[in-house]
Design an enzyme around this catalytic site. Structure first.
Site, PDB file in Angstrom:
ATOM      1  N   ASP A 130      28.940  -1.713  30.478  1.00  0.00           N
ATOM      2  CA  ASP A 130      30.126  -1.614  29.631  1.00  0.00           C
ATOM      3  C   ASP A 130      30.929  -2.919  29.629  1.00  0.00           C
ATOM      4  O   ASP A 130      32.156  -2.896  29.568  1.00  0.00           O
ATOM      5  CB  ASP A 130      31.004  -0.460  30.128  1.00  0.00           C
ATOM      6  N   CYS A 184      25.391  17.999  16.978  1.00  0.00           N
ATOM      7  CA  CYS A 184      26.766  18.300  16.580  1.00  0.00           C
ATOM      8  C   CYS A 184      26.836  19.339  15.465  1.00  0.00           C
ATOM      9  O   CYS A 184      27.787  20.122  15.391  1.00  0.00           O
ATOM     10  CB  CYS A 184      27.487  17.028  16.125  1.00  0.00           C
ATOM     11  N   CYS A 190      36.203  17.348  17.728  1.00  0.00           N
ATOM     12  CA  CYS A 190      36.739  16.087  18.249  1.00  0.00           C
ATOM     13  C   CYS A 190      37.589  15.377  17.208  1.00  0.00           C
ATOM     14  O   CYS A 190      38.691  14.896  17.510  1.00  0.00           O
ATOM     15  CB  CYS A 190      35.608  15.187  18.728  1.00  0.00           C
ATOM     16  N   CYS A 240      38.716  14.149  22.941  1.00  0.00           N
ATOM     17  CA  CYS A 240      37.406  14.257  22.299  1.00  0.00           C
ATOM     18  C   CYS A 240      36.324  14.683  23.289  1.00  0.00           C
ATOM     19  O   CYS A 240      35.269  15.183  22.894  1.00  0.00           O
ATOM     20  CB  CYS A 240      37.035  12.957  21.600  1.00  0.00           C
TER      21      CYS A 240
END
Length: 353
Positions: A130, A184, A190, A240
């Site tokens: 990250d 999804c 979200c 979310c």
């Protein structure tokens, strides 16, 4: 053309990654991102807000070979986190990934072990947690570590989105894994429940609306129109994550280092804001919250008190006026909010002019 030992290398890689605690290990081809145009559009729209580093050499970010010459494979690894700990209601919530130790150093050490393994087979590697010019979510989606949820997060059927992504670029050519189907469906929880409407089309997020951006990445004053929307969030926003059905079940056997300590779970907000520089450094030395620095913690804490505090907090807030101009601005705003909410009679001295 795959090397004769590529399957052996991959089997060894996956076995060692499991021993290191990674929950998933998959491989993507080192290709230019098929979503490069989305990145360019995101930048053109200014949705990166104040994260100017995102606009530096975006073409390099979309091509692994620009980061590691000769790169042939991108290894994507997941490392789960979860925490039953929570701070008391109204005392400043902390997003789930930041409950425990800072994940960067922990996962970088594990990546170093995998790099050493692949070096035995003649590969050259670069690992990122990250923090590098790598579109890790694109690669994670391409190899089926999960699918791209409407929130922009990578989601799995087992464990949802509660995991860190580590990526390892290598010059070794390994058999790529296939993507997985999107789970999804028609769910839009979200996007619908995001407190600021920051989740845009195609799983993109406008950082200029995102509460995680304002409470973590942004270093200056938080815009007044954003402050009430922060509510009692002290660091980040988990909406979310928490509303996603795939995150409904707790994750067993996760690394204890990512769970919230008893001290952090019990100390009241005013106790956190009363820490001096030494106390802040000691409590958050190995925590993601150290990124805030003490001034950032005070800024965010003032916003929380402005949204949920009582007249009993006014004198405490006024005592913060001398900390810095940034803290004084947010403390003064918080006093005004409390007075408006409870009436001017709530404080005999009134708000600071």
């Amino acid at each position: 053309m795959l090397t004769p030992d590529s399957s052996v290398i991959k089997d060894s890689l996956c076995a060692v990654s499991r021993q290191l605690g990674f929950s998933g290990c998959r491989v993507a081809r080192a290709e230019k991102s098929p979503h490069a145009e989305k990145l360019f559009q995101w930048l053109e729209r200014g949705w990166h807000a104040g994260m100017e580093w995102m606009a530096l050499s975006p073409e390099r970010r979309t091509d692994p070979a620009e980061v590691l010459p000769g790169c042939r494979s991108v290894i994507c690894l997941s490392y789960d986190y979860d925490s039953p700990g929570r701070r008391p209601e109204g005392e400043g919530s902390i997003c789930l990934y930041a409950h425990g130790k800072d994940y960067h150093g922990i996962l970088e050490e594990k990546l170093a072990d995998l790099q050493e393994l692949l070096s035995i087979y003649g590969g050259k590697q670069r690992g990122y947690v990250d923090s590098g010019p790598v579109m890790e979510r694109d690669h994670a989606e391409a190899c089926g570590l999960g699918w791209r949820g409407k929130s922009g997060l990578i989601v799995r059927r087992k464990g949802g989105s509660r995991f860190f992504i580590a990526t390892l670029l290598t010059t070794l050519e390994l058999e790529p894994d296939a993507p997985v189907s999107n789970g999804c469906g028609s769910c839009r929880r979200c996007a619908a429940l995001c407190p600021t409407g920051a989740i845009m089309e195609n799983g993109q997020v406008d950082a200029g609306r995102c509460l995680s951006y304002w409470t973590i990445e942004h270093r200056g004053a938080i815009p007044e129109e954003i402050r009430p929307l922060i509510g009692t969030r002290l660091y980040g926003c988990d909406t979310c994550v928490t509303v996603c059905p795939w995150n409904g079940k707790p994750l067993p056997d996760v690394d204890e280092r990512f769970r919230m300590s008893r001290l952090l779970a019990s100390i009241p907000l005013r106790g956190l804001l009363s820490l001096d520089a030494g106390g802040f450094a000691a409590l958050f030395r190995n925590s993601p919250l150290k990124r805030l620095k003490r001034e950032g913690l005070l800024r965010n804490g003032c916003v929380v008190l402005g949204n949920a505090g009582t007249p009993d907090d006014i004198d405490f807030l006024k005592a913060l006026y001398g900390e810095s101009p940034l803290v004084e601005e947010h403390a003064s705003w918080a006093v005004e909010r409390i007075l408006r909410r409870h009436g001017r009679h709530a404080s005999s001295s009134g708000a600071r002019d």
